[in-house]
Design a protein around this motif. Structure first.
Motif, mmCIF file in Angstrom:
data_model
loop_
_atom_site.group_PDB
_atom_site.id
_atom_site.type_symbol
_atom_site.label_atom_id
_atom_site.label_comp_id
_atom_site.label_asym_id
_atom_site.label_seq_id
_atom_site.Cartn_x
_atom_site.Cartn_y
_atom_site.Cartn_z
ATOM 1 N N LEU A 123 16.212 -1.328 0.221
ATOM 2 C CA LEU A 123 14.950 -0.788 -0.319
ATOM 3 C C LEU A 123 15.182 0.509 -1.099
ATOM 4 C CD1 LEU A 123 12.635 -1.285 2.797
ATOM 5 C CD2 LEU A 123 13.101 -2.894 0.952
ATOM 6 N N VAL B 10 12.226 2.011 -3.340
ATOM 7 C CA VAL B 10 11.121 2.617 -2.589
ATOM 8 C C VAL B 10 11.535 3.993 -2.074
ATOM 9 C CG1 VAL B 10 9.463 2.241 -0.742
ATOM 10 C CG2 VAL B 10 10.525 0.294 -1.859
ATOM 11 N N CYS C 32 1.640 1.135 -3.682
ATOM 12 C CA CYS C 32 1.353 -0.213 -3.169
ATOM 13 C C CYS C 32 2.683 -0.935 -3.001
ATOM 14 C CB CYS C 32 0.442 -0.971 -4.129
ATOM 15 S SG CYS C 32 0.056 -2.641 -3.551
ATOM 16 N N LEU C 33 3.029 -1.203 -1.753
ATOM 17 C CA LEU C 33 4.264 -1.936 -1.452
ATOM 18 C C LEU C 33 3.936 -3.425 -1.456
ATOM 19 C CD1 LEU C 33 5.522 0.283 1.515
ATOM 20 C CD2 LEU C 33 6.014 0.540 -0.921
ATOM 21 N N LYS D 59 7.228 -3.534 5.169
ATOM 22 C CA LYS D 59 6.313 -2.670 4.409
ATOM 23 C C LYS D 59 5.605 -1.670 5.333
ATOM 24 C CE LYS D 59 4.011 -6.188 2.673
ATOM 25 N NZ LYS D 59 4.770 -7.311 3.230
ATOM 26 N N ILE E 114 -0.967 4.561 1.173
ATOM 27 C CA ILE E 114 0.027 3.528 0.916
ATOM 28 C C ILE E 114 -0.628 2.187 1.243
ATOM 29 C CG2 ILE E 114 2.276 2.582 1.536
ATOM 30 C CD1 ILE E 114 3.174 5.375 2.295
ATOM 31 N N THR F 235 -0.396 -2.143 1.252
ATOM 32 C CA THR F 235 0.575 -3.239 1.286
ATOM 33 C C THR F 235 -0.113 -4.515 0.835
ATOM 34 O OG1 THR F 235 0.128 -3.927 3.573
ATOM 35 C CG2 THR F 235 1.751 -2.167 3.240
ATOM 36 N N ILE G 266 5.181 -0.946 -6.140
ATOM 37 C CA ILE G 266 6.613 -0.972 -5.832
ATOM 38 C C ILE G 266 6.899 -2.314 -5.153
ATOM 39 C CG2 ILE G 266 8.474 0.093 -4.525
ATOM 40 C CD1 ILE G 266 7.002 2.739 -4.737
ATOM 41 N N THR G 267 7.655 -3.151 -5.846
ATOM 42 C CA THR G 267 7.897 -4.511 -5.353
ATOM 43 C C THR G 267 9.105 -4.534 -4.422
ATOM 44 O OG1 THR G 267 7.019 -5.366 -7.427
ATOM 45 C CG2 THR G 267 8.247 -6.901 -6.049
ATOM 46 N N ILE G 268 8.909 -5.172 -3.260
ATOM 47 C CA ILE G 268 10.011 -5.386 -2.315
ATOM 48 C C ILE G 268 10.230 -6.901 -2.263
ATOM 49 C CG2 ILE G 268 10.818 -5.013 0.039
ATOM 50 C CD1 ILE G 268 8.779 -2.770 0.303
#
Length: 775
Positions: free
Chosen positions: A325, A328, A351-352, A360, A467, A469, A487-489
């Protein structure tokens, strides 16, 4: 009125006093000139002229300081008092008007003309007298300051002018008004004026009476309440009841003072406390007000935690609690660096976004720890009602603040890390759209004045670090998405999963299942086998469940005394978890015609995809099977059209579509497949089948195809490369525009794979096809 001859008599000025004709009055005289005037009158015929001063403050009045019209009186008696003043008894005779004014050195004298009321009276005079007497009687009943004997005396008078004078002398009117009545020589005018004056005084007395009654009732009620409260205090004191409402009010006042509220909120709380004090405890409203006051007191209005901005410490915490990660973590460290430099920054809204189980929520908690802030989580999954966000109005039964205000109360400070979990799961119905209410919460330009329907007073959310998700950003409304930094995981690689399992998941499960590190040991190759054959996910939740299963079975073995130590290897995993539940694509054992290896990206990570093409005699019918989506079917049609247009250049019979039916199949027909990135894979498999040239078994490929043969970029290169590495491939053909994404791939994978960037299908065919006989 009849006018009489002129007289010259001494003058006695009066201060704050007026004498009407026929009145008998005692006067105290002290001024030297006035005393001399009295003595002169006593020497002569006892007559003296009395008139009133216009200004009572003047000690030595001149002609212009006195009214012209006064009363001619007769001195009845004069008595010298020990203090030097003279008490004199005078009787009013007639109205008199000054003609000339004389200064006699020791006193003043005036030349006057007197006026007498005529003896005759007509019917109108009688009617006026009756009216005046009737009004006077009503006035006496209201006033109670004039005795009944006075009324009897007035009632016996038969002259209207005299009656008007006597009544006027008993009315509590200003001296100027009495002077105006004295100056009315005409009897009818005088009587009418007195009637009007009595009427006005009656109205005033009636109004005074009403006001008095109202004040009395109010005083009685206030006195009663005061008495009852004092009684209640005394009873509580005797019973030792310190928890009564009085003590409760004092306690609430203290809490309001200590809550650190803004002035407008403090005023509202004080107002409600005053209402609460007056409302009976048995009333339903009492509980509503008390609940509201409790909410205002319990909310953090000024309390905050001091940010411990230490970049190195924060980086250490994030690295210890989360493997991978990198993007992030870098964004969080950037935020900390900017805040340390500016010392004042609006809370960012991150925004995760990513699949379930990628960490997340736990990442948000780690961010709070690294910032030294309180952490609060609110789940938005299934929220359909706007009032869940903004709260209910206090008029409703069971009203409560919204989840945002509830979360702030739980946080206890004005600057927590606030997690809005599953923001993509909100929906809307007839009760409103909660995502629209979230716009105000997540807009840095508006959230310093957030309005909750229950609290009513504005609340400052600008210092909160929000934050959110989400699993699927496509379900989040555009305006809401615009207010957040995405923020893309994507998920964890196998290598990252092995590290996470070894360093985090396994130690936690060993502890929760009562084991110790020395009792259970799981080797990395065993963990890798569990990841590959027993889980299929982007995150690590299923992996943790499998570790929990191994720990439970180990606990049973230890308790049963079968072994004292358990070691899990790749060979004995099946003894603990049973037969493998999943399999993953592997490279073909040999080069084959019409079989190409594609790389796919799914919600649970990357995978390889075998695309098979077979030819059969027919008339060019194209058959697609394997539960393909519309986009993937269109990619197959595009590949087929490109090959037809380039058949001659590719060494294919130009009339092949008239001789063969073509069947394209993607195995695992039960699994839905879609996306354009299999375009070059299907084109390669088609060319291989039509030319008879085998495809290199160690080559995997991904890329979208156009009708002109161009190769367009794709997504998920990191996950696709990992699946290629896992499947044993050696070469990966990728679109030229995806070269920039190679840096995201772990170094160990990059070192084992050869990446071939291509811009056209011709380049793909050169690398993928082996030379062979053309059919």
């Amino acid at each position: 009125m009849a006018k009489q001859n002129e007289l010259i008599v001494p003058l006695l000025p009066l201060r704050g006093l007026l004498v009407y004709p026929t009145m008998v009055l005692h006067l105290d005289v002290g001024r030297e000139r006035s005393v001399q005037a009295l003595e002169k009158a006593m020497v002569d015929d006892h007559l003296i002229f009395l008139t009133t001063q216009k200004d009572v403050s003047i000690d030595e009045p001149a002609e212009e300081d006195l009214y012209k019209l006064g009363t001619l009186t007769k001195v009845k008696q004069m008595l010298k008092l020990p203090n030097g003043t003279i008490r004199v008894l005078v009787e009013g005779l007639n109205r008199a008007e000054v003609v000339s004014f004389y200064d006699e050195e020791d006193y003043y004298s005036v030349s006057i003309v007197t006026y007498e009321d005529p003896d005759t009276k007509d019917v109108e005079d009688q009617a006026l007298m009756r009216t005046m007497l009737d009004y006077f009687e009503q006035y006496i009943k209201l006033s109670k300051k004039v005795s009944a004997e006075t009324y009897a005396t007035v009632a016996d008078i038969e002259e209207p002018g005299r009656m008007a004078d006597i009544i006027a002398s008993h009315l509590p009117i200003k001296l100027k008004e009495k002077q105006e009545i004295l100056e009315l020589v005409d009897i009818k005018q005088r009587v009418n004026r007195v009637i009007d004056t009595i009427h006005n005084e009656k109205e005033v007395l009636n109004l005074e009476k009403k006001i008095g009654q109202r004040v009395k009732r109010s005083m009685e009620r206030t006195q009663k309440e005061y008495y009852l409260r004092e009684q209640m205090k005394a009873i509580q004191k005797e019973l030792g009841d310190k928890e009564g409402k009085t003590g409760e009010i004092a306690d609430l006042k203290k809490k309001i003072e200590e809550a650190g509220m803004p002035e407008h909120v403090k005023n509202a709380a004080t107002r409600e406390l005053d209402r609460y004090e007056k409302v009976p405890a048995s009333s339903a409203e009492s509980a509503v007000i008390r609940n509201y006051i409790d909410w205002l007191i319990s909310l953090p209005w000024s309390k905050k935690t001091e940010d411990d901005i230490d970049i190195l410490r924060a980086e250490k915490i994030l690295n210890e609690e989360h493997f991978g990660l990198e993007k992030v973590k870098e964004r969080v460290l950037e935020y900390l660096a900017v805040q340390k430099l500016t010392n004042s920054i609006k809370g960012p809204i991150l925004c995760l976004a990513g699949p379930p189980g990628v960490g997340k929520t736990s990442l948000a908690r780690s961010i709070a720890t690294s910032l030294n802030r309180n952490f609060v989580r609110v789940s938005l999954g299934g929220v359909r009602d706007e009032s869940e966000i903004r709260g209910h109005r206090r008029t409703y039964v069971g009203a409560m603040p919204g989840r945002i205000i509830q979360g702030m109360k739980k946080a206890g400070t004005i600057n927590p890390v606030f997690l809005l979990d599953e923001i993509d799961k909100m929906s809307s119905d007839f009760r409103g759209d909660p995502s629209s209410a979230m716009l105000e919460v997540l807009d840095p330009e508006q959230n310093h004045n957030f309005s909750d329907h229950y609290i009513e007073e504005t609340y400052d959310l600008s210092k909160v670090m929000f934050i959110a998700t989400a699993n699927n950003l496509s379900t989040v409304p555009g305006p809401l998405l615009d207010r957040m930094e995405i923020i893309t995981i994507e998920g964890y690689t196998e290598i990252e999963k092995v590290h996470i399992c070894r360093d985090h998941l396994l130690p936690r499960q060993i502890k929760e299942n009562g084991l110790s590190k020395g009792v259970l040991q799981i080797r990395d190759e065993a963990i890798l086998k569990v990841i590959r054959y027993y889980t299929r996910e982007a995150g690590v939740r299923s992996l943790e469940r499998q570790m929990a299963t191994i720990c439970r079975k180990t606990a049973k073995i230890i308790v049963a005394g079968e072994k004292k130590r358990v070691i899990i290897t790749e060979k004995n995993v099946e003894e603990f978890l049973g037969k493998p539940r999943f399999h993953y694509g592997m490279a073909e054992a040999e080069d084959q015609v019409g079989v190409a290896t594609g790389l796919a990206y799914t919600t649970v990570g990357g995978d390889t995809l075998q695309i098979e093409v077979s030819l059969s005699p027919g008339k060019g019918k194209l058959v697609l099977t394997g539960k393909l989506g519309d986009v993937m079917k269109e990619s197959a049609q595009a590949a087929f059209s490109y090959i037809r247009s380039k058949a001659n250049e590719l060494g294919i019979d130009e009339n092949f579509h008239e001789k063969y039916d073509i069947h394209i199949h993607v195995p695992e027909g039960a699994v839905p497949k879609d996306g354009p990135s299999a375009g070059i894979t299907m084109a390669t498999a088609l060319v291989s089948a039509l030319t008879g040239k085998p495809i290199r078994r160690e080559v995997g490929m991904t890329g979208e195809i156009t009708l002109r043969g161009r190769v367009l970029p794709i997504g998920g290169l990191k996950e696709k490369s990992l699946s290629a590495h896992r499947a044993g491939l050696k070469t990966v053909i990728i679109p030229k525009d995806n070269v920039k994404d190679i840096d995201d791939i772990p170094e160990s994978v990059r070192n084992d794979l050869e990446f071939v960037p291509v811009a056209h299908v011709d380049e793909v065919l050169k690398r993928a096809l082996l030379e062979g006989e053309v059919r």
